[in-house]
Write a protein that holds these residues in place. Structure first.
Motif, PDB file in Angstrom:
ATOM      1  N   GLY A  71     -21.178   0.073   4.075  1.00 55.53           N
ATOM      2  CA  GLY A  71     -21.443  -0.866   5.164  1.00 55.53           C
ATOM      3  C   GLY A  71     -20.157  -1.407   5.753  1.00 55.53           C
ATOM      4  N   LYS A  72     -19.192  -1.689   4.898  1.00 54.64           N
ATOM      5  CA  LYS A  72     -17.899  -2.181   5.379  1.00 54.64           C
ATOM      6  C   LYS A  72     -17.151  -1.107   6.152  1.00 54.64           C
ATOM      7  N   VAL A  73     -17.209   0.127   5.651  1.00 51.80           N
ATOM      8  CA  VAL A  73     -16.571   1.232   6.370  1.00 51.80           C
ATOM      9  C   VAL A  73     -17.207   1.395   7.749  1.00 51.80           C
ATOM     10  N   ALA A  74     -18.536   1.373   7.793  1.00 51.25           N
ATOM     11  CA  ALA A  74     -19.246   1.506   9.070  1.00 51.25           C
ATOM     12  C   ALA A  74     -18.869   0.385  10.025  1.00 51.25           C
ATOM     13  N   ARG A  75     -18.768  -0.834   9.505  1.00 55.01           N
ATOM     14  CA  ARG A  75     -18.417  -1.981  10.343  1.00 55.01           C
ATOM     15  C   ARG A  75     -17.030  -1.807  10.961  1.00 55.01           C
ATOM     16  N   LEU A  76     -16.079  -1.368  10.162  1.00 56.46           N
ATOM     17  CA  LEU A  76     -14.720  -1.170  10.666  1.00 56.46           C
ATOM     18  C   LEU A  76     -14.685  -0.057  11.715  1.00 56.46           C
ATOM     19  N   LEU A  77     -15.421   1.016  11.481  1.00 53.90           N
ATOM     20  CA  LEU A  77     -15.439   2.118  12.445  1.00 53.90           C
ATOM     21  C   LEU A  77     -16.110   1.704  13.752  1.00 53.90           C
ATOM     22  N   VAL A  78     -17.233   1.025  13.649  1.00 53.70           N
ATOM     23  CA  VAL A  78     -17.917   0.562  14.856  1.00 53.70           C
ATOM     24  C   VAL A  78     -17.041  -0.416  15.636  1.00 53.70           C
ATOM     25  N   ASP A  79     -16.256  -1.207  14.911  1.00 48.80           N
ATOM     26  CA  ASP A  79     -15.388  -2.181  15.565  1.00 48.80           C
ATOM     27  C   ASP A  79     -14.154  -1.553  16.191  1.00 48.80           C
ATOM     28  N   GLY A  80     -13.950  -0.254  15.970  1.00 49.96           N
ATOM     29  CA  GLY A  80     -12.900   0.440  16.712  1.00 49.96           C
ATOM     30  C   GLY A  80     -11.607   0.733  16.002  1.00 49.96           C
ATOM     31  N   ALA A 124       0.834  -1.202   0.000  1.00 46.08           N
ATOM     32  CA  ALA A 124       0.000   0.000   0.000  1.00 46.08           C
ATOM     33  C   ALA A 124       0.868   1.251   0.000  1.00 46.08           C
ATOM     34  N   GLN A 125       1.964   1.222   0.783  1.00 44.93           N
ATOM     35  CA  GLN A 125       2.846   2.386   0.841  1.00 44.93           C
ATOM     36  C   GLN A 125       3.474   2.661  -0.521  1.00 44.93           C
ATOM     37  N   GLU A 126       3.888   1.580  -1.216  1.00 49.41           N
ATOM     38  CA  GLU A 126       4.488   1.743  -2.533  1.00 49.41           C
ATOM     39  C   GLU A 126       3.485   2.290  -3.533  1.00 49.41           C
ATOM     40  N   ARG A 127       2.200   1.955  -3.361  1.00 47.05           N
ATOM     41  CA  ARG A 127       1.164   2.476  -4.250  1.00 47.05           C
ATOM     42  C   ARG A 127       0.733   3.881  -3.861  1.00 47.05           C
ATOM     43  N   GLY A 128       1.305   4.407  -2.769  1.00 50.86           N
ATOM     44  CA  GLY A 128       0.950   5.749  -2.328  1.00 50.86           C
ATOM     45  C   GLY A 128      -0.372   5.815  -1.612  1.00 50.86           C
ATOM     46  N   VAL A 129      -0.841   4.693  -1.061  1.00 50.06           N
ATOM     47  CA  VAL A 129      -2.118   4.647  -0.363  1.00 50.06           C
ATOM     48  C   VAL A 129      -1.874   4.750   1.143  1.00 50.06           C
ATOM     49  N   GLU A 130      -2.623   5.635   1.779  1.00 48.30           N
ATOM     50  CA  GLU A 130      -2.464   5.834   3.217  1.00 48.30           C
ATOM     51  C   GLU A 130      -3.008   4.635   3.990  1.00 48.30           C
ATOM     52  N   THR A 131      -2.314   4.271   5.057  1.00 46.08           N
ATOM     53  CA  THR A 131      -2.747   3.157   5.896  1.00 46.08           C
ATOM     54  C   THR A 131      -2.793   3.594   7.351  1.00 46.08           C
ATOM     55  N   GLN A 132      -3.551   2.861   8.137  1.00 45.26           N
ATOM     56  CA  GLN A 132      -3.631   3.147   9.567  1.00 45.26           C
ATOM     57  C   GLN A 132      -4.010   1.882  10.305  1.00 45.26           C
ATOM     58  N   SER A 133      -3.067   1.330  11.052  1.00 47.39           N
ATOM     59  CA  SER A 133      -3.305   0.156  11.903  1.00 47.39           C
ATOM     60  C   SER A 133      -4.095  -0.939  11.182  1.00 47.39           C
ATOM     61  N   GLY A 134      -3.580  -1.343  10.034  1.00 44.09           N
ATOM     62  CA  GLY A 134      -4.214  -2.439   9.307  1.00 44.09           C
ATOM     63  C   GLY A 134      -5.279  -2.021   8.323  1.00 44.09           C
ATOM     64  N   VAL A 135      -5.727  -0.775   8.370  1.00 49.47           N
ATOM     65  CA  VAL A 135      -6.728  -0.287   7.423  1.00 49.47           C
ATOM     66  C   VAL A 135      -6.007   0.384   6.260  1.00 49.47           C
ATOM     67  N   ILE A 136      -6.329  -0.022   5.053  1.00 49.82           N
ATOM     68  CA  ILE A 136      -5.773   0.605   3.854  1.00 49.82           C
ATOM     69  C   ILE A 136      -6.905   1.382   3.189  1.00 49.82           C
ATOM     70  N   TYR A 137      -6.688   2.665   2.982  1.00 46.13           N
ATOM     71  CA  TYR A 137      -7.764   3.519   2.498  1.00 46.13           C
ATOM     72  C   TYR A 137      -7.876   3.472   0.974  1.00 46.13           C
TER      73      TYR A 137
END
Length: 219
Positions: free
Chosen positions: A164-173, A58-71
């Motif tokens: 729905g997936k974004v909401a699930r990840l956010l609700v899960d913390g 993800a870093q090589e593709r220039g995509v921001e990541t945060q604790s296992g989440v790739i945006y």
């Protein structure tokens, strides 16, 4: 007539023979080519070969990541189909109507604002209550789609699946690290009066994000 048939059969057999020879020649040439490829690859170091054939990070593709989440959408596509209780559904619905056209990063950012409000003492303490605060009172709702007079119809199933997936990840913390604790946002097409006094914390996609100033005992 018999002579014609004989001539035809001879010609047909000749064609088959020519095709068989052509196939043999083609197979021989392909074999030689593959042999050359194998020889060429044999001299390439294993580390270089692995680098050439592996998927970029993800870093090589220039995509921001945060604790296992790739945006990015590839990350969302890899996540299982999401569902949940009414709180999850309220957040997914808000993301659908407020941010489904945004990038994955932008959808997470809008979700952060809603969850930051839940954590704040200045707002209700559930997702559904925060999202529906002021609903039914003209110009008093917090999220426009809840009081614009239009029915909340989910007409884009694929977009609903993503939010729905974004909401699930956010609700899960998952960490909220995109907006600097923002409690407000608006599209860049408007300029609300509060935006002149609230500190801006981020600019993501078509939205600006702000944090409501904290009152102290001296003010």
């Amino acid at each position: 007539m018999k002579a014609f048939r004989a001539t035809f059969l001879v010609a047909l057999l000749s064609c088959f023979a020519s095709a068989a020879v052509a196939d043999e020649v083609l197979a021989s040439r392909l074999g030689a080519l593959l042999g050359q490829e194998r020889q060429a690859l044999a001299v390439v170091p294993d580390s270089r070969l692995a680098a050439l054939t592996s998927v970029p990070s993800a870093q090589e593709r220039g995509v921001e990541t945060q604790s296992g989440v790739i945006y990015d959408r590839a990350f969302l596509a890899s996540q299982p189909a999401a569902d949940g209780n009414s709180e999850w559904e309220c957040l997914a619905e808000a993301l659908y109507f407020e941010a489904r056209g945004e990038s994955v990063r932008g959808m997470f950012a809008v979700g952060e604002v809603i969850l930051n409000r839940v954590d704040s003492q200045l707002y209700p303490d559930t997702l559904c209550a925060v999202i529906n605060q002021g609903t039914g009172r003209r110009y008093a709702c917090q999220f426009t789609y809840t009081c614009d007079g239009l029915a909340e119809n989910i007409a884009e199933p694929r977009a609903w699946e993503r939010v729905g997936k974004v909401a699930r990840l956010l609700v899960d913390g998952v960490p909220r690290a995109l907006t600097g604790g923002a409690t407000h946002y608006h599209t860049k097409a408007v300029n609300p009066s509060w935006a002149r006094v609230y500190p801006r914390t981020a600019s993501i996609g078509s939205h600006y994000f702000y944090r409501k100033p904290t009152r102290t005992a001296s003010n």
